[in-house]
Design a protein around this motif. Structure first.
Motif, PDB file in Angstrom:
ATOM      1  N   GLY A 225       5.009  -6.674   5.347  1.00 50.67           N
ATOM      2  CA  GLY A 225       5.612  -6.250   4.078  1.00 50.67           C
ATOM      3  C   GLY A 225       6.872  -5.464   4.328  1.00 50.67           C
ATOM      4  O   GLY A 225       7.817  -5.957   4.945  1.00 50.67           O
TER       5      GLY A 225
ATOM      6  N   GLU B  88      -0.582  -7.835  13.516  1.00 51.23           N
ATOM      7  CA  GLU B  88      -0.625  -7.530  12.084  1.00 51.23           C
ATOM      8  C   GLU B  88      -0.193  -8.766  11.296  1.00 51.23           C
ATOM      9  O   GLU B  88       0.792  -9.421  11.665  1.00 51.23           O
TER      10      GLU B  88
ATOM     11  N   ASP C 181       7.803 -13.930   4.622  1.00 53.13           N
ATOM     12  CA  ASP C 181       8.912 -13.796   3.667  1.00 53.13           C
ATOM     13  C   ASP C 181      10.183 -13.324   4.377  1.00 53.13           C
ATOM     14  O   ASP C 181      10.309 -12.147   4.729  1.00 53.13           O
TER      15      ASP C 181
ATOM     16  N   ILE D 139       1.293 -17.243   9.182  1.00 50.41           N
ATOM     17  CA  ILE D 139       0.187 -16.978  10.114  1.00 50.41           C
ATOM     18  C   ILE D 139      -0.747 -18.181  10.225  1.00 50.41           C
ATOM     19  O   ILE D 139      -1.403 -18.366  11.254  1.00 50.41           O
TER      20      ILE D 139
ATOM     21  N   GLY E  25       1.405  -9.933   7.883  1.00 49.73           N
ATOM     22  CA  GLY E  25       2.097  -9.479   6.678  1.00 49.73           C
ATOM     23  C   GLY E  25       2.489  -8.024   6.690  1.00 49.73           C
ATOM     24  O   GLY E  25       1.895  -7.210   5.963  1.00 49.73           O
TER      25      GLY E  25
ATOM     26  N   ASN F 173      -3.366  -5.526   6.133  1.00 45.22           N
ATOM     27  CA  ASN F 173      -3.642  -5.545   4.706  1.00 45.22           C
ATOM     28  C   ASN F 173      -3.350  -6.987   4.314  1.00 45.22           C
ATOM     29  O   ASN F 173      -2.187  -7.358   4.156  1.00 45.22           O
TER      30      ASN F 173
ATOM     31  N   LEU G  57       0.851  -1.190   0.000  1.00 48.78           N
ATOM     32  CA  LEU G  57       0.000   0.000   0.000  1.00 48.78           C
ATOM     33  C   LEU G  57       0.885   1.238   0.000  1.00 48.78           C
ATOM     34  O   LEU G  57       1.807   1.342   0.818  1.00 48.78           O
TER      35      LEU G  57
ATOM     36  N   PHE H 227       3.400 -10.719  11.893  1.00 58.12           N
ATOM     37  CA  PHE H 227       3.841 -12.014  11.361  1.00 58.12           C
ATOM     38  C   PHE H 227       4.124 -11.880   9.868  1.00 58.12           C
ATOM     39  O   PHE H 227       3.214 -11.567   9.094  1.00 58.12           O
ATOM     40  N   GLU H 228       5.365 -12.112   9.479  1.00 58.31           N
ATOM     41  CA  GLU H 228       5.743 -12.008   8.061  1.00 58.31           C
ATOM     42  C   GLU H 228       6.379 -13.326   7.619  1.00 58.31           C
ATOM     43  O   GLU H 228       7.345 -13.793   8.203  1.00 58.31           O
TER      44      GLU H 228
END
Ligand code: SAM
Length: 290
Positions: A60, A56, A81, A105, A58, A129, A33, A78-79
């Motif tokens: 990013g 949250e 990648d 997640i 992702g 998002n 975003l 939590f991401e």
């Protein structure tokens, strides 16, 4: 207060990705975003304050995370990648109230991580998002989680937002609408055009706010059984309720007689399509089919 960075600027977003040699991964739903005002509007919609801890999904490159951290007590993000971890270390460096967990997640033991990372003294909200390819499993996981979530404010495809918000008898009304509306009020806060993202997704999006509704007069005896009934009844949308039910429970004479008796008691016509049933109808059906 920490000076605001405004990570979410289109040029800055492209610059960060380029500097780290990264391309947004379509397979992970990476659409970043890039409108600072929209990020602020999301935080306002979730009414984030110092009284809140935020989960949250992702982060990013950290654009929404930054805005959340500016208002919340703590952000637990939590991401999946791992290529984004160094980026997040850099972009979110000024903030001391963020924990990034590298993980999926859908696989993490959320209550365990929450109890380890948060103090349990703050209201818990989910703001994200979402990665669109797993919107439904994430929502279902959150709704079935034993965590006490005050509210869930998430961005999703507009078409999915419409399904969450749909009323009986409409094309958009289905198992997701019923599963969510069992306990939650659904409010579509605002729409977000695809042009607000880098890279642009194919569809427009919407911010949806889920808050707890008043308990229903009749509750399902088990949420698990409720979700199974709903899922089974919508297995074949074009078939009648009766055909879906015999598909789940069997066609032998004894089962058919029992199903007929249940529908008669509930005054539900066997020939209706599943999308005609209200959430309360599904609750009563689940309880009678026990
Ligand atoms: N929050 C950022 C923003 O608003 O610009 C990025 C949102 S992007 C739509 C979705 C993010 O979710 C990506 O960073 C992606 O890597 C991450 N993601 C995808 N699948 C995930 C999963 N299973 N668990 C945790 N994060 C995931």
């Amino acid at each position: 207060m920490t000076e605001e960075i405004d990570i979410a600027d289109p040029i800055r977003t492209r610059g960060i990705l380029e500097r780290y040699g990264l391309n947004a991964k379509k397979s992970l739903g990476q659409n970043f975003l890039t409108r600072p005002q929209i990020l602020k509007d999301i935080v306002s919609a979730a009414e984030i304050s110092e009284a809140d801890d935020v989960i949250e999904v992702g982060p990013g490159i950290g654009a929404l995370t930054e805005q959340l951290a500016r208002h919340a007590h703590h952000v637990l993000a939590f991401e999946i990648d791992d290529n984004l971890l160094n980026v997040l270390d850099e972009t979110l460096a000024p903030y001391q109230n963020i924990t990034i967990i590298n993980g999926d997640i859908l696989q993490v033991d959320l209550p365990k991580v929450v109890s380890e990372e948060l103090d349990g003294k703050h209201t818990l909200k989910v703001v994200a998002n979402l990665p669109y390819y797993i919107t439904t499993p994430i929502l279902k996981g959150l709704l079935q989680s034993p965590l006490t979530l005050d509210q869930i404010v998430v961005m999703m495809q507009k078409e999915v937002a419409d399904r969450l918000n749909a009323v009986p008898g409409t094309k958009a009304y289905g198992s997701l609408s019923v599963a969510v509306q069992l306990e939650m009020n659904v409010n579509v806060e605002f729409e977000v055009p695809k042009t607000a993202f880098v890279p642009q997704p194919k569809v427009d999006s919407a911010i949806v706010k889920l808050t707890h509704r008043e308990p229903r007069e009749v509750q399902p005896y088990s949420k698990d059984a409720f979700f199974k009934t709903v899922h089974g009844c919508f297995a074949h949308r074009r078939k009648t309720l009766w055909n879906n039910l015999v598909g789940i429970y069997g066609k032998d004479d004894e089962t058919k007689a029992k199903l007929e008796a249940v529908l008669a008691k509930l005054e539900i016509k066997p020939g209706v399509r599943p999308e005609r049933l209200t959430v309360d109808d599904f609750v009563r059906l689940t309880n009678e089919l026990k």
